[in-house]
Design a protein around this motif. Sequence first.
Motif, PDB file in Angstrom:
ATOM      1  N   SER A 297     -27.970 -28.024  27.101  1.00 30.68           N
ATOM      2  CA  SER A 297     -27.591 -29.428  27.294  1.00 30.68           C
ATOM      3  C   SER A 297     -28.798 -30.295  27.663  1.00 30.68           C
ATOM      4  O   SER A 297     -28.766 -31.509  27.483  1.00 30.68           O
ATOM      5  CB  SER A 297     -26.501 -29.547  28.361  1.00 30.68           C
TER       6      SER A 297
ATOM      7  N   GLU B  38     -32.190 -24.710  17.658  1.00 25.43           N
ATOM      8  CA  GLU B  38     -30.932 -24.707  18.413  1.00 25.43           C
ATOM      9  C   GLU B  38     -30.019 -23.560  18.022  1.00 25.43           C
ATOM     10  O   GLU B  38     -29.211 -23.109  18.820  1.00 25.43           O
ATOM     11  CB  GLU B  38     -30.208 -26.040  18.252  1.00 25.43           C
ATOM     12  N   SER B  39     -30.156 -23.062  16.810  1.00 21.09           N
ATOM     13  CA  SER B  39     -29.338 -21.927  16.375  1.00 21.09           C
ATOM     14  C   SER B  39     -30.104 -20.612  16.465  1.00 21.09           C
ATOM     15  O   SER B  39     -29.606 -19.577  16.027  1.00 21.09           O
ATOM     16  CB  SER B  39     -28.827 -22.147  14.948  1.00 21.09           C
TER      17      SER B  39
ATOM     18  N   THR C 254     -25.576 -16.360  20.673  1.00 20.56           N
ATOM     19  CA  THR C 254     -24.130 -16.551  20.629  1.00 20.56           C
ATOM     20  C   THR C 254     -23.471 -16.625  22.002  1.00 20.56           C
ATOM     21  O   THR C 254     -22.265 -16.825  22.075  1.00 20.56           O
ATOM     22  CB  THR C 254     -23.454 -15.435  19.799  1.00 20.56           C
ATOM     23  N   ASN C 255     -24.234 -16.485  23.089  1.00 15.09           N
ATOM     24  CA  ASN C 255     -23.630 -16.639  24.404  1.00 15.09           C
ATOM     25  C   ASN C 255     -23.389 -18.131  24.625  1.00 15.09           C
ATOM     26  O   ASN C 255     -24.312 -18.902  24.877  1.00 15.09           O
ATOM     27  CB  ASN C 255     -24.525 -16.069  25.505  1.00 15.09           C
ATOM     28  N   ARG C 256     -22.152 -18.531  24.496  1.00 14.36           N
ATOM     29  CA  ARG C 256     -21.793 -19.945  24.519  1.00 14.36           C
ATOM     30  C   ARG C 256     -22.122 -20.636  25.847  1.00 14.36           C
ATOM     31  O   ARG C 256     -22.609 -21.758  25.858  1.00 14.36           O
ATOM     32  CB  ARG C 256     -20.310 -20.100  24.190  1.00 14.36           C
ATOM     33  N   LEU C 257     -21.863 -19.955  26.949  1.00 10.97           N
ATOM     34  CA  LEU C 257     -22.135 -20.558  28.253  1.00 10.97           C
ATOM     35  C   LEU C 257     -23.634 -20.851  28.399  1.00 10.97           C
ATOM     36  O   LEU C 257     -24.014 -21.940  28.828  1.00 10.97           O
ATOM     37  CB  LEU C 257     -21.654 -19.657  29.387  1.00 10.97           C
ATOM     38  N   TYR C 258     -24.464 -19.904  28.021  1.00 10.87           N
ATOM     39  CA  TYR C 258     -25.916 -20.125  28.079  1.00 10.87           C
ATOM     40  C   TYR C 258     -26.318 -21.291  27.182  1.00 10.87           C
ATOM     41  O   TYR C 258     -27.038 -22.190  27.607  1.00 10.87           O
ATOM     42  CB  TYR C 258     -26.664 -18.843  27.679  1.00 10.87           C
ATOM     43  N   ARG C 259     -25.847 -21.276  25.948  1.00 15.26           N
ATOM     44  CA  ARG C 259     -26.173 -22.361  25.009  1.00 15.26           C
ATOM     45  C   ARG C 259     -25.721 -23.709  25.543  1.00 15.26           C
ATOM     46  O   ARG C 259     -26.451 -24.698  25.491  1.00 15.26           O
ATOM     47  CB  ARG C 259     -25.520 -22.107  23.649  1.00 15.26           C
ATOM     48  N   ASP C 260     -24.496 -23.768  26.068  1.00 12.77           N
ATOM     49  CA  ASP C 260     -23.945 -25.033  26.549  1.00 12.77           C
ATOM     50  C   ASP C 260     -24.653 -25.531  27.809  1.00 12.77           C
ATOM     51  O   ASP C 260     -24.996 -26.715  27.893  1.00 12.77           O
ATOM     52  CB  ASP C 260     -22.444 -24.905  26.826  1.00 12.77           C
ATOM     53  N   GLU C 261     -24.846 -24.663  28.781  1.00 13.09           N
ATOM     54  CA  GLU C 261     -25.454 -25.089  30.047  1.00 13.09           C
ATOM     55  C   GLU C 261     -26.945 -25.384  29.886  1.00 13.09           C
ATOM     56  O   GLU C 261     -27.406 -26.460  30.223  1.00 13.09           O
ATOM     57  CB  GLU C 261     -25.246 -24.028  31.142  1.00 13.09           C
TER      58      GLU C 261
ATOM     59  N   TYR D 191     -26.731 -12.187  31.032  1.00  9.19           N
ATOM     60  CA  TYR D 191     -27.094 -12.334  29.624  1.00  9.19           C
ATOM     61  C   TYR D 191     -28.618 -12.361  29.445  1.00  9.19           C
ATOM     62  O   TYR D 191     -29.178 -11.651  28.607  1.00  9.19           O
ATOM     63  CB  TYR D 191     -26.468 -13.622  29.068  1.00  9.19           C
TER      64      TYR D 191
END
Length: 151
Positions: A40, A138-139, A30-37, A83
């Motif tokens: 990608s 991915e989830s 759920t750490n969005r920054l980690y998932r997004d960066e 994180y």
Amino acid sequence: MRMASMVLGTALSMGALQSAQADQEVFDLTNRLYRDECGSCHVAYPPPLLPKASWQAIMAGLDKHFGTDATVDASAAKEIQVYLEANAGRRRIRGKPPLRITETSWFREEHDEVAASTWKSPAVKSAANCGACHTQAESGDYREGTLRVPR
């Protein structure tokens, strides 16, 4: 393939499970920054799959991250590193920490039934391509029920 049962833990403020280890089946990403960066370019690998020293080495070498410059701004790097370290695997590693999940004994044991031809197939290409077989990677869901090995 063998899959260990899910381990439950106490959620950290950064959104992962404190007692999470590599042998669980569902990981909290759920750490969005980690998932997004990180997500990608490749699946955002669950932090418990590598020990703290591995994540530290990976974050220190983002400018040459497996042949790619994956640097992020200092603020993002700090948040991601905190994180990853807080949610890293607790397994003991002797010697130099692995930089690839595929180098760990856990990965090799968990995937020992996968044929070499599967890793090389056009649908998979590499052992690092978790999403080729783990349809919900991915989830953070690596349960056997979501596993589909390409033929």
